[in-house]
Design a protein around this motif. Structure first.
Motif, PDB file in Angstrom:
ATOM      1  N   GLU A  49     -77.929  30.289  12.054  1.00 12.39           N
ATOM      2  CA  GLU A  49     -78.737  29.514  13.005  1.00 12.39           C
ATOM      3  C   GLU A  49     -78.372  28.031  12.949  1.00 12.39           C
ATOM      4  N   VAL A  50     -78.094  27.529  11.737  1.00 14.18           N
ATOM      5  CA  VAL A  50     -77.665  26.129  11.602  1.00 14.18           C
ATOM      6  C   VAL A  50     -76.323  25.929  12.302  1.00 14.18           C
ATOM      7  N   GLY A  51     -75.410  26.910  12.151  1.00 14.58           N
ATOM      8  CA  GLY A  51     -74.115  26.827  12.834  1.00 14.58           C
ATOM      9  C   GLY A  51     -74.280  26.795  14.340  1.00 14.58           C
ATOM     10  N   ALA A  52     -75.215  27.610  14.851  1.00 10.06           N
ATOM     11  CA  ALA A  52     -75.470  27.622  16.295  1.00 10.06           C
ATOM     12  C   ALA A  52     -76.024  26.275  16.753  1.00 10.06           C
ATOM     13  N   MET A  53     -76.885  25.671  15.933  1.00 16.81           N
ATOM     14  CA  MET A  53     -77.432  24.350  16.276  1.00 16.81           C
ATOM     15  C   MET A  53     -76.339  23.287  16.250  1.00 16.81           C
ATOM     16  N   GLN A  54     -75.401  23.408  15.297  1.00  8.47           N
ATOM     17  CA  GLN A  54     -74.283  22.457  15.256  1.00  8.47           C
ATOM     18  C   GLN A  54     -73.451  22.545  16.537  1.00  8.47           C
ATOM     19  N   ASN A  55     -73.205  23.776  16.991  1.00 11.87           N
ATOM     20  CA  ASN A  55     -72.456  23.946  18.243  1.00 11.87           C
ATOM     21  C   ASN A  55     -73.215  23.342  19.417  1.00 11.87           C
ATOM     22  N   ARG A  56     -74.530  23.534  19.406  1.00 13.09           N
ATOM     23  CA  ARG A  56     -75.333  22.989  20.504  1.00 13.09           C
ATOM     24  C   ARG A  56     -75.302  21.462  20.480  1.00 13.09           C
ATOM     25  N   MET A  57     -75.318  20.876  19.273  1.00 13.70           N
ATOM     26  CA  MET A  57     -75.247  19.423  19.163  1.00 13.70           C
ATOM     27  C   MET A  57     -73.912  18.894  19.691  1.00 13.70           C
ATOM     28  N   GLU A  58     -72.826  19.606  19.383  1.00 17.87           N
ATOM     29  CA  GLU A  58     -71.509  19.191  19.882  1.00 17.87           C
ATOM     30  C   GLU A  58     -71.484  19.233  21.406  1.00 17.87           C
ATOM     31  N   SER A  59     -72.065  20.317  21.961  1.00 20.60           N
ATOM     32  CA  SER A  59     -72.126  20.436  23.418  1.00 20.60           C
ATOM     33  C   SER A  59     -72.994  19.327  24.020  1.00 20.60           C
ATOM     34  N   ALA A  60     -74.121  19.045  23.367  1.00 17.68           N
ATOM     35  CA  ALA A  60     -75.024  17.987  23.857  1.00 17.68           C
ATOM     36  C   ALA A  60     -74.345  16.626  23.794  1.00 17.68           C
ATOM     37  N   GLN A  61     -73.547  16.396  22.759  1.00 13.70           N
ATOM     38  CA  GLN A  61     -72.856  15.111  22.635  1.00 13.70           C
ATOM     39  C   GLN A  61     -71.796  14.948  23.728  1.00 13.70           C
ATOM     40  N   ASP A  62     -71.053  16.032  23.996  1.00 14.87           N
ATOM     41  CA  ASP A  62     -70.061  15.973  25.080  1.00 14.87           C
ATOM     42  C   ASP A  62     -70.736  15.668  26.414  1.00 14.87           C
ATOM     43  N   LYS A  63     -71.852  16.352  26.670  1.00 15.89           N
ATOM     44  CA  LYS A  63     -72.594  16.136  27.916  1.00 15.89           C
ATOM     45  C   LYS A  63     -73.124  14.708  27.977  1.00 15.89           C
ATOM     46  N   ASN A  64     -73.637  14.217  26.860  1.00 18.63           N
ATOM     47  CA  ASN A  64     -74.192  12.871  26.811  1.00 18.63           C
ATOM     48  C   ASN A  64     -73.120  11.829  27.107  1.00 18.63           C
ATOM     49  N   GLU A  65     -71.956  11.971  26.488  1.00 18.63           N
ATOM     50  CA  GLU A  65     -70.880  11.004  26.694  1.00 18.63           C
ATOM     51  C   GLU A  65     -70.362  11.042  28.128  1.00 18.63           C
ATOM     52  N   SER A  66     -70.315  12.251  28.699  1.00 16.10           N
ATOM     53  CA  SER A  66     -69.896  12.370  30.101  1.00 16.10           C
ATOM     54  C   SER A  66     -70.899  11.687  31.025  1.00 16.10           C
ATOM     55  N   GLU A  67     -72.190  11.892  30.766  1.00 12.92           N
ATOM     56  CA  GLU A  67     -73.230  11.240  31.573  1.00 12.92           C
ATOM     57  C   GLU A  67     -73.155   9.721  31.436  1.00 12.92           C
ATOM     58  N   ASN A  68     -72.868   9.246  30.234  1.00 12.78           N
ATOM     59  CA  ASN A  68     -72.751   7.802  30.028  1.00 12.78           C
ATOM     60  C   ASN A  68     -71.617   7.211  30.849  1.00 12.78           C
ATOM     61  N   LEU A  69     -70.483   7.907  30.877  1.00 10.62           N
ATOM     62  CA  LEU A  69     -69.348   7.440  31.679  1.00 10.62           C
ATOM     63  C   LEU A  69     -69.701   7.420  33.165  1.00 10.62           C
ATOM     64  N   ASP A  70     -70.361   8.487  33.617  1.00 11.42           N
ATOM     65  CA  ASP A  70     -70.738   8.569  35.037  1.00 11.42           C
ATOM     66  C   ASP A  70     -71.697   7.447  35.417  1.00 11.42           C
ATOM     67  N   MET A  71     -72.719   7.234  34.570  1.00 11.81           N
ATOM     68  CA  MET A  71     -73.714   6.206  34.891  1.00 11.81           C
ATOM     69  C   MET A  71     -73.112   4.803  34.800  1.00 11.81           C
ATOM     70  N   THR A  72     -72.205   4.599  33.854  1.00  6.60           N
ATOM     71  CA  THR A  72     -71.529   3.295  33.760  1.00  6.60           C
ATOM     72  C   THR A  72     -70.685   3.039  34.996  1.00  6.60           C
ATOM     73  N   ASP A  73     -70.037   4.093  35.502  1.00  8.38           N
ATOM     74  CA  ASP A  73     -69.235   3.953  36.719  1.00  8.38           C
ATOM     75  C   ASP A  73     -70.121   3.609  37.920  1.00  8.38           C
ATOM     76  N   ILE A  74     -71.269   4.303  38.024  1.00  7.48           N
ATOM     77  CA  ILE A  74     -72.206   4.018  39.114  1.00  7.48           C
ATOM     78  C   ILE A  74     -72.733   2.592  39.005  1.00  7.48           C
ATOM     79  N   LEU A  75     -73.051   2.162  37.783  1.00 11.58           N
ATOM     80  CA  LEU A  75     -73.551   0.806  37.563  1.00 11.58           C
ATOM     81  C   LEU A  75     -72.501  -0.219  37.972  1.00 11.58           C
TER      82      LEU A  75
END
Length: 404
Positions: A337-363
């Motif tokens: 379960e901890v391994g699954a949470m680690q994978n989810r965190m990696e996915s969340a971080q990728d999504k977060n960084e992508s959103e940051n790039l998109d919002m910075t571009d819009i800004l």
């Protein structure tokens, strides 16, 4: 309509002021790199820019949360791996203890090693990450477990007292017993419902201590009474009569919140990784010690007892071995379960960084200028300004006298 010199002069001054204001505005934009410098420039863009800054700031905090939890989960995974190694060794020792050729000395050596494994297990459960005990649930500032004087692994309260579940409720064993200065000591107390039972041991005859239970009904607390009836006052009424002074009673009354320590240690911790998205990320001591339906503390105590003189070796290789297998399965389940949470965190971080790039571009598109376009505009405004100066230099000085 007659056009007078004063009218020409007035229009000239008005138009030149507009030209200079436009030049100044473009100069400010070129020097700052921003389209707007005050809300009145473009209220919609200002509102949009402020909103984007807020969202980017929140997203950066989400990213920090994700990084912290990723490190937390790495530490948890390492600790679970260590626990798995401990019980793998315990299992190996149990199988070895079943050897019919082994005598009391060999089993005593195995017992001693398992006792050390109990200490190691407590040390792992007390793993600290960034000043927080990761297996303590919401009780993060003090150790979740201790090994008591009998060598047993126990839950611990904030003061380091052993806290255990009983059939009736919760029991607290005091690490430092409270005395009346004479022969009476308080070694433990138990809470069932609203009733706290304090066990007073009279050691007048050390070989045969006499235990007296004293019940304190916490449902009698009434803070609106005159004087207010508090938990401390109820303890004083009950224990002053037994010869304990106020300092001793206050110390004991202060331990009442410790009856909730097990609930705190069994609590989940959540973190927000995106707007409205909460993730549970912790594994607590209760999950690990009781999650398989097998109580780890009881199993270890049973193993140690049966390895001693007069112990039942058949239980070691039968009942105890089966329980250790269940414990190992539970550790593997929690680690997965901890391994699954680690994978989810990696996915969340990728999504977060992508959103940051998109919002910075819009800004950037909202508030930043196009330097090429602004330079062309600036050159155009300079040309217009110079042309206006040259034209006015020829027309405004002329008067009617020039034509007489």
């Amino acid at each position: 309509m007659r056009i007078t010199t004063s009218m020409l002069t007035s229009n000239y001054q008005s138009n030149m002021t507009k030209n200079l204001n436009n030049i100044q505005k473009i100069q400010n934009q070129l020097s700052s790199g921003k389209e707007i410098s005050r809300p009145s420039d473009n209220p919609y863009k200002v509102s949009r820019t402020m909103q984007m800054y807020t969202e980017i700031g929140a997203n950066k905090q989400y990213n920090e949360n994700i990084k912290d939890i990723s490190n937390w989960l790495d530490t948890t995974d390492t600790s679970l791996n260590q626990m798995g190694n401990v019980f793998a060794r315990v299992r190996e020792l149990l199988v070895t203890a079943g050897n019919g050729a082994y005598g009391g000395d060999e089993r005593k050596a195995i017992q001693d090693e398992i006792k050390e494994r109990v200490n190691e297990m407590s040390q792992i459960l007390n793993t600290n990450f960034d000043g927080v005990y990761i297996f303590g649930g919401t009780k993060t500032t003090s150790k979740p477990t201790i090994v008591n004087s009998d060598g047993e692994l126990c839950y611990a309260d904030k003061d380091g007292n052993a806290v255990n579940k009983t059939a009736a409720g919760v029991n607290i064993e005091l690490t430092n017993p409270i005395t009346d200065g004479g022969t009476k000591t308080i070694n433990s107390m138990e809470k069932s419902g609203d009733t706290v039972t304090v066990i007073i041991a009279d050691n007048t005859d050390p070989a045969n201590p006499v235990e007296t239970p004293v019940n304190i009904d916490l449902s009698s607390v009434d803070l609106t009474a005159t004087p207010p009836v508090t938990e401390e006052s109820l303890f004083k009424i009950a224990l002053n009569a037994q010869g304990f002074n106020d300092d001793a009673v206050e110390r004991l009354a202060s331990m009442v919140p410790s009856f909730n320590a097990l609930d705190q240690m069994g609590s989940d911790l959540n973190v927000e990784v995106s707007q409205g998205v909460l993730i549970n990320y912790n594994k607590n001591a209760v999950d690990l010690l009781e999650g398989s339906g097998t109580n780890v503390v009881d199993t270890l105590n049973k193993i140690i007892t049966n390895l001693g003189s007069g112990g039942d070796v058949s239980k070691i290789t039968g009942e105890c071995l089966g329980e250790v297998d269940d414990i190992i399965k539970n550790l593997l389940k929690n680690r997965a379960e901890v391994g699954a949470m680690q994978n989810r965190m990696e996915s969340a971080q990728d999504k977060n960084e992508s959103e940051n790039l998109d919002m910075t571009d819009i800004l950037s598109k909202t508030e930043d200028i196009d330097f090429t376009e602004k330079m062309i505009q600036y050159s155009t405004m300079q040309t217009v300004y110079m042309a206006a100066l040259q034209t006015s230099a020829k027309i405004l000085p002329a008067t009617i006298l020039d034509y007489l």
